[in-house]
Enzyme design. Sequence first.
Site, PDB file in Angstrom:
ATOM      1  N   LYS A  38       0.833  -1.197   0.000  1.00  0.00           N
ATOM      2  CA  LYS A  38       0.000   0.000   0.000  1.00  0.00           C
ATOM      3  C   LYS A  38       0.874   1.256   0.000  1.00  0.00           C
ATOM      4  CE  LYS A  38      -3.594   2.128   2.871  1.00  0.00           C
ATOM      5  NZ  LYS A  38      -4.556   1.912   3.958  1.00  0.00           N
ATOM      6  N   GLU A  59      10.448  -4.711   4.579  1.00  0.00           N
ATOM      7  CA  GLU A  59      10.548  -6.100   4.121  1.00  0.00           C
ATOM      8  C   GLU A  59      10.249  -6.196   2.627  1.00  0.00           C
ATOM      9  OE1 GLU A  59       8.913  -5.030   6.754  1.00  0.00           O
ATOM     10  OE2 GLU A  59       8.898  -6.490   8.393  1.00  0.00           O
ATOM     11  N   GLY A 100      -5.013  -2.251   5.252  1.00  0.00           N
ATOM     12  CA  GLY A 100      -4.255  -3.388   4.732  1.00  0.00           C
ATOM     13  C   GLY A 100      -4.950  -4.723   4.965  1.00  0.00           C
ATOM     14  N   ARG A 101      -5.432  -4.930   6.181  1.00  0.00           N
ATOM     15  CA  ARG A 101      -6.035  -6.241   6.515  1.00  0.00           C
ATOM     16  C   ARG A 101      -7.447  -6.376   5.962  1.00  0.00           C
ATOM     17  NH1 ARG A 101      -5.031  -2.903  10.503  1.00  0.00           N
ATOM     18  NH2 ARG A 101      -6.648  -2.145  11.906  1.00  0.00           N
ATOM     19  N   GLU A 105      -5.064  -7.270  14.944  1.00  0.00           N
ATOM     20  CA  GLU A 105      -4.599  -5.943  14.565  1.00  0.00           C
ATOM     21  C   GLU A 105      -5.756  -4.946  14.665  1.00  0.00           C
ATOM     22  OE1 GLU A 105      -1.145  -5.601  11.694  1.00  0.00           O
ATOM     23  OE2 GLU A 105      -2.729  -4.651  10.542  1.00  0.00           O
ATOM     24  N   HIS A 121      -4.682 -33.894  16.992  1.00  0.00           N
ATOM     25  CA  HIS A 121      -3.586 -34.736  17.475  1.00  0.00           C
ATOM     26  C   HIS A 121      -2.510 -33.909  18.157  1.00  0.00           C
ATOM     27  CE1 HIS A 121      -5.230 -38.288  15.440  1.00  0.00           C
ATOM     28  NE2 HIS A 121      -5.770 -37.355  14.678  1.00  0.00           N
ATOM     29  N   LYS A 166       7.892  -0.674  12.658  1.00  0.00           N
ATOM     30  CA  LYS A 166       8.544  -0.310  11.394  1.00  0.00           C
ATOM     31  C   LYS A 166       9.614   0.756  11.640  1.00  0.00           C
ATOM     32  CE  LYS A 166       4.581  -1.255   8.288  1.00  0.00           C
ATOM     33  NZ  LYS A 166       3.750  -0.808   7.178  1.00  0.00           N
TER      34      LYS A 166
HETATM   35  C1  G6Q Z   1      -2.669  -3.996   7.901  1.00  0.00           C
HETATM   36  C2  G6Q Z   1      -1.433  -3.396   8.374  1.00  0.00           C
HETATM   37  C3  G6Q Z   1      -0.166  -4.069   7.907  1.00  0.00           C
HETATM   38  C4  G6Q Z   1       0.231  -3.729   6.486  1.00  0.00           C
HETATM   39  C5  G6Q Z   1       1.660  -4.185   6.256  1.00  0.00           C
HETATM   40  C6  G6Q Z   1       2.124  -3.935   4.845  1.00  0.00           C
HETATM   41  O1  G6Q Z   1      -3.771  -3.575   8.153  1.00  0.00           O
HETATM   42  O2  G6Q Z   1      -1.428  -2.046   8.106  1.00  0.00           O
HETATM   43  O3  G6Q Z   1      -0.223  -5.471   8.041  1.00  0.00           O
HETATM   44  O4  G6Q Z   1      -0.646  -4.339   5.585  1.00  0.00           O
HETATM   45  O5  G6Q Z   1       2.499  -3.537   7.163  1.00  0.00           O
HETATM   46  O6  G6Q Z   1       2.050  -2.585   4.538  1.00  0.00           O
HETATM   47  P1  G6Q Z   1       2.208  -2.092   3.040  1.00  0.00           P
HETATM   48  O7  G6Q Z   1       1.096  -2.664   2.232  1.00  0.00           O
HETATM   49  O8  G6Q Z   1       2.178  -0.590   3.091  1.00  0.00           O
HETATM   50  O9  G6Q Z   1       3.540  -2.608   2.552  1.00  0.00           O
END
Ligand code: G6Q
Length: 539
Positions: free
Chosen positions: A208, A214, A268-269, A354, A385, A505
């Site tokens: 996003k 990462e 994001g989620r 989250e 199990h 971050k």
């Molecule tokens: C989700 C969070 C988080 C995010 C990641 C990746 O709701 O905000 O999990 O999706 O940190 O972020 P980017 O899409 O900006 O790389």
Amino acid sequence: MSAAKLQDSPAWQQLQKLCNDWGATTIAKLFAAGPERGSKMTAQACGIYLDYSKNWLREETLVALFDLARERGLETRRAAMFTGEHINSTEDRAVLHTALRAPASAKICDQGANVMPEVHAVLQRMMAFCDKVHQGEWLGATGKPLRQIVNIGIGGSYLGPEMAYHALRSQRIAGVREHFVANVDGAALAAVLADLDPAQTLFIVASKTFTTLETMTNAHAARRWLVAALGEQAVERHFVAVSTNSEAVAAFGMNPEHSFGFWDWVGGRYSMDSAIGLATMLAIGSAGFAEMLQGFHAMDEHFLHAELEQNLPVLLGLISVWYNNFWGAQSQAILPYAHDLARFPAYMQQLQMESNGKRVDLSGTPLAVDSGPIIWGEPGTDGQHSFYQLLHQGTRLVPCDFLGFLAPMSAFADQHDLLMANLFAQSEALAFGRSAEELRSLGVTEAQIPHRVSPGNRPSNLLLVDALTPFSLGALVALYEHSVFTQGVIWGIDSFDQWGVELGKVLAARVESDLKGTTQHAHDSSTQALIERYRASRS
Ligand code: G6Q
């Protein structure tokens, strides 16, 4: 209403009283007193049948829970979300993931502007791109079809597409294989690239912000791997982006025409049905993706219009609040009886923890009650199990959500009876257990009886779905999204920000430059010693 007043609300006090007066009531006694309970305490929508009868619930408990939802303004907050009010107040954003799956004819506005034309324009571009890849019109730099798709993204830009790729295994376009790289540990990227031919590999950089450490680290490493094999000019054919940050996409060297956007009103989620779902669309095709959106939308409509008493997300959310806040349950297990849903619990972990892992209410006042529970789980029958021992005989209360599907998910259809038998048997055993008398009648010795008794009275919901399809997956995810929303409204929190994630971050970037020796920030003595030890080993 602020969370500080939550415990003073009449419905909350009534629920506290009902909990205090619960006495020796058990699930078994509730069933004995109301033989129709198993058919009565059910609700269904969008091909999902919810049996919530095996819970610590009486009629008056449910009445008080629905009263609580109304007192907390659930209906008003729900309308506010669907109409684009900035209910994500700490980020001053609308929360409009429901627009991502609404029909093109809908009118949904953020700050007066209808977002639907843009939503459908991006969908059309995604569909056109996927069709080109599938039909071999979009080829790699050497003219080979691109059949290996690597999604580079993390968190909300990873968990949904990966979960959906596995969940919709039976719907996949023949020949397309997908891989997911999230962890900054180079081992994740190395493991994926080891088996791939650069000439047939398409990378989706899904981020996003397009700044996530990462993702950008892995994207640059993948770019170097591709360029080493095919040259700089290959980047254009082998890399596409999904992001809200078009400037950063261009700076990476990607053609902005090969970038698919979304908006700051998609968390994001909550983004697996936005352009972040490009990997999903490549896996199952544009028709399959459209069907998934229909499933999401059908559940949105149900959540928006059904009476609270028959409303699946509301029921799930309120039952969760009941155990969390009145019975002290710390965690909740999500147990899908479907191998293809192996990543569903991980997806649920992010969605729920989250969103509702918050310590203050909307006004910034510390919560006086617990917020979101710890979510965990594994698919059945694997979990039976291992950790089910604790569910059956441990000392902790762990409410469970069981998920099952009527239709078999494989050609080995005769095994489906066994799978479903295990599912039904587990929820039955948790609720009713096995008594000392029963064990005695089986000839078990007195010394062994305490060890072998399963007390039962362990609550669970059971969600029975017609089949695992794009439609039902969309409906299931939306069901939990709105259950999370319902719980967040009860606690009066912002379920759509994630400042705790942001902190991580920032801190990692600070420590990284200390590891390299380019900076020397002040740390506590433990962190400092760890940094020095690492630096010594690297030199
Ligand atoms: C989700 C969070 C988080 C995010 C990641 C990746 O709701 O905000 O999990 O999706 O940190 O972020 P980017 O899409 O900006 O790389």
